[in-house]
Design a protein around this motif. Sequence first.
Motif, PDB file in Angstrom:
ATOM      1  N   ALA A 470     -11.175 -24.134 -40.579  1.00 47.79           N
ATOM      2  CA  ALA A 470     -11.495 -23.731 -39.207  1.00 47.79           C
ATOM      3  C   ALA A 470     -10.284 -23.895 -38.291  1.00 47.79           C
ATOM      4  N   VAL A 471      -9.569 -25.015 -38.446  1.00 48.32           N
ATOM      5  CA  VAL A 471      -8.387 -25.235 -37.619  1.00 48.32           C
ATOM      6  C   VAL A 471      -7.316 -24.197 -37.968  1.00 48.32           C
ATOM      7  N   GLY A 472      -7.195 -23.849 -39.288  1.00 47.17           N
ATOM      8  CA  GLY A 472      -6.248 -22.831 -39.731  1.00 47.17           C
ATOM      9  C   GLY A 472      -6.488 -21.497 -39.033  1.00 47.17           C
ATOM     10  N   VAL A 473      -7.753 -21.159 -38.878  1.00 43.05           N
ATOM     11  CA  VAL A 473      -8.087 -19.905 -38.187  1.00 43.05           C
ATOM     12  C   VAL A 473      -7.579 -19.941 -36.746  1.00 43.05           C
ATOM     13  N   GLU A 474      -7.712 -21.075 -36.098  1.00 37.02           N
ATOM     14  CA  GLU A 474      -7.211 -21.198 -34.725  1.00 37.02           C
ATOM     15  C   GLU A 474      -5.687 -21.030 -34.671  1.00 37.02           C
ATOM     16  N   PHE A 475      -4.993 -21.562 -35.666  1.00 33.57           N
ATOM     17  CA  PHE A 475      -3.534 -21.375 -35.717  1.00 33.57           C
ATOM     18  C   PHE A 475      -3.203 -19.889 -35.807  1.00 33.57           C
ATOM     19  N   GLN A 476      -3.967 -19.167 -36.656  1.00 33.44           N
ATOM     20  CA  GLN A 476      -3.708 -17.727 -36.789  1.00 33.44           C
ATOM     21  C   GLN A 476      -3.898 -16.998 -35.468  1.00 33.44           C
ATOM     22  N   ARG A 477      -4.784 -17.522 -34.634  1.00 31.57           N
ATOM     23  CA  ARG A 477      -5.007 -16.897 -33.330  1.00 31.57           C
ATOM     24  C   ARG A 477      -3.938 -17.310 -32.311  1.00 31.57           C
ATOM     25  N   GLY A 478      -2.998 -18.135 -32.764  1.00 35.63           N
ATOM     26  CA  GLY A 478      -1.934 -18.565 -31.850  1.00 35.63           C
ATOM     27  C   GLY A 478      -2.300 -19.774 -31.009  1.00 35.63           C
ATOM     28  N   HIS A 479      -3.401 -20.429 -31.361  1.00 35.96           N
ATOM     29  CA  HIS A 479      -3.795 -21.607 -30.584  1.00 35.96           C
ATOM     30  C   HIS A 479      -3.222 -22.878 -31.198  1.00 35.96           C
ATOM     31  N   GLN A 480      -3.361 -23.978 -30.489  1.00 28.65           N
ATOM     32  CA  GLN A 480      -2.747 -25.234 -30.926  1.00 28.65           C
ATOM     33  C   GLN A 480      -3.783 -26.332 -31.152  1.00 28.65           C
ATOM     34  N   ALA A 481      -3.319 -27.419 -31.793  1.00 32.41           N
ATOM     35  CA  ALA A 481      -4.266 -28.481 -32.157  1.00 32.41           C
ATOM     36  C   ALA A 481      -3.637 -29.871 -32.030  1.00 32.41           C
ATOM     37  N   TYR A 482      -4.511 -30.854 -31.912  1.00 33.23           N
ATOM     38  CA  TYR A 482      -4.118 -32.261 -32.003  1.00 33.23           C
ATOM     39  C   TYR A 482      -4.832 -32.896 -33.196  1.00 33.23           C
ATOM     40  N   PHE A 483      -4.110 -33.719 -33.963  1.00 29.95           N
ATOM     41  CA  PHE A 483      -4.742 -34.572 -34.974  1.00 29.95           C
ATOM     42  C   PHE A 483      -4.485 -36.021 -34.558  1.00 29.95           C
ATOM     43  N   VAL A 484      -5.535 -36.762 -34.334  1.00 29.79           N
ATOM     44  CA  VAL A 484      -5.355 -38.108 -33.783  1.00 29.79           C
ATOM     45  C   VAL A 484      -5.831 -39.182 -34.748  1.00 29.79           C
TER      46      VAL A 484
END
Length: 695
Positions: A470-484
């Motif tokens: 799911a997070v990978g899909v967001e990367f493909q959309r050009g969005h960013q993430a935090y892993f804490v």
Amino acid sequence: MAYVRGLKQPITELSGVGPAAKAAYLELGISTYSDLLLLSPRTWEDRSEVHPLGGLEDAQMANTLVEVLSHSYFGLKAGKKRTLKILVRDVSGLGDGRLSLLCFGRNFLEKTIKVGRIYYLYGSVNRNRGELQCSQFELYPATEDGDFPKQFGQILPIYPLRGSLSQRLIRTNMKAVLASVDTFEDEMTASMRENYHLLSTDQAIRAYHFPPSVEVLHQAHRTLALTELFYLQLVARRHKSLQQRSTRTGPSIPTKLELKCIETLPFSLTGDQITSLTEIRQDLDSDMPMNRLLQGDVGSGKTLVAWISALHVLSQKGQVAFMAPTELLARQHAESGAALLEKLGIRLAFLTGSVKNKERRLLLEAIKGGEVDIIIGTHALFSAEVAFRNLRYVIIDEQHRFGVEQRLALLEKAQVPDLLLMTATPIPRTLSLTVFGNLNVSTLRTMPAGRKPVITHLVNEQSRKRMYQAVGVEFQRGHQAYFVYPRIDDSGESDLRDVNNMYEFLKNEYPTVPSALIHSKLDEEEKVHILKEYQGGRIAYLVSTSVVEVGIDIPNATCMVIEHADRFGLSALHQLRGRVGRSVLQSYCFLVFGDELTDEAKQRLKVMKESNDGFYIAEQDLLIRGPGELTGTRQSGYLKLIYASLTDDLPLIEIARNEADHILESDPGLLQVEHEPIRATLANAPPFEEEHSEA
Ligand code: ADP
Ligand code: MG
């Protein structure tokens, strides 16, 4: 006659209080008779009602008469390790339940507790393979005629203990202190006593320690709690009305500068932002120093309100100090402030510990000379070397992160500063009014338009894979993430290892996605650099310890993955989740948890899944954790409450507020005969001191 708070005799005058007990009392903050009197029992042991053996459940207290049926032994073979077991039968007349008394280390009872005799029993029971047992008990011989002895029927106070103190010693000392006074002065008016069914102060303080019945204990508690809250409100209100001497009236008008700034915004202000700005403006224009809390959920736009309100002061040639809890946040505020305000000709400066040498000297001179309008920084702002030309307005972000002393140090730098505290840790309204006394509150409840609530998923090991997809899909959309990753130990060593492993693991998972590791051991410059790259979109995800917890504002970030989510408290989880969902994009929060969850952790995760509302979450937090939260508040010096609980006594808070208002309105000097007890109490032994802000 004496006041509850007027007994100054040292505790060492009481019999049994030698050097050891004196030191132990001191740990509880007790050195005088009055201090002891103000020690509140943790709880009370109620032996006023018969609790017969029949029908008792685990952990309940037996309080009854029993007859001894037999002695036997159990445990390791015959020999020394055997333990005496005394079988008894209820003879209170309420059933004939049976119970085994397990006499660990007390085999000598075989001689004194005789078969066939009647005893009074008090103890906590448990059920073990169908047998009712009790190993912590008190036994006293019944009276001649088989009746309860004097230990029955009492309600005994249980005090907090330190060092060599015992319940017995404290009870004896407490009785001696109570006996040293024939009557305690009343602290409430006769009409309040009548209207609210209170005891006199004298009856209340005695009954609170040694209650004759549960009903009277409740009444004593109610009396002392209401008295306490009443004086709290009274003192806060008197303080306020003194300050209000010459308040300007009429509406406050936004300056040209404010309007110009609002025009440049690419969006419109929310209704709550406008209301808060109006409230703040009114405070700034009044002759009384502002003392206001701006509370709003993460992402509700507090910072913008702060900047616009600062402009109101600038047009009156005042300076503004904006303090943030960390260097990172201060820097971010400095940047957002510059982007918004420099085009309006406002001069901003950034001062933290890392600004050094010549640069620092020049900066300090500029601040002192009035060449700077707004100074943004960390607690470095209140170090002794910083002098302002005309500091009018102090804004403190995430105020709960600063100690009381730090705030005072900054306030001392201004003659009569206006103060705005900002917090994203919302405090339920009823609490904030009380906890902060005369602090006014503005609230941003609505989020900026177009925000979608963050969707929260609870993730266990089995669903981890799906989460990465799911997070990978967001990367493909050009969005960013935090892993804490949470901080696990104080040295930071083990979480550093964990966060490193995680970082390597994710590089494998997303081989082509640029990432960075950020943690508390990096130096400030490196952190800033990484965040710049992240902000610019050149880094797609950050792996971090909880450094991203507060304030960071990256609207393009849509995923927040929290590992070991069960180890974070609710307010931290809510703060972290607030790092996403800061634009019109749909955002997601993944709470990853392990197998062994405590009940509390389960409840916390459930609350997070259910709600995005910081107010609701704060209230649930109070419910789950109980009033422990408030202990923190006590220690932070806002107020010391002995009897009243801010969670349980809300109706009393309401009464106290109304009564204090009413009395101050009708008789501000407390001159009426009816109000004499209040005036005398305030003069002789006040529960709360009136603060004087002149100093
Ligand atoms: P807080 O400090 O309350 O967590 P911020 O002040 O950091 O929130 O605001 C979060 C984001 O929302 C910022 O990017 C800010 O520019 C933006 N923002 C503030 N007010 C509005 C508004 N009325 N409409 C749209 N966006 C807003
Ligand atoms: Mg903020």
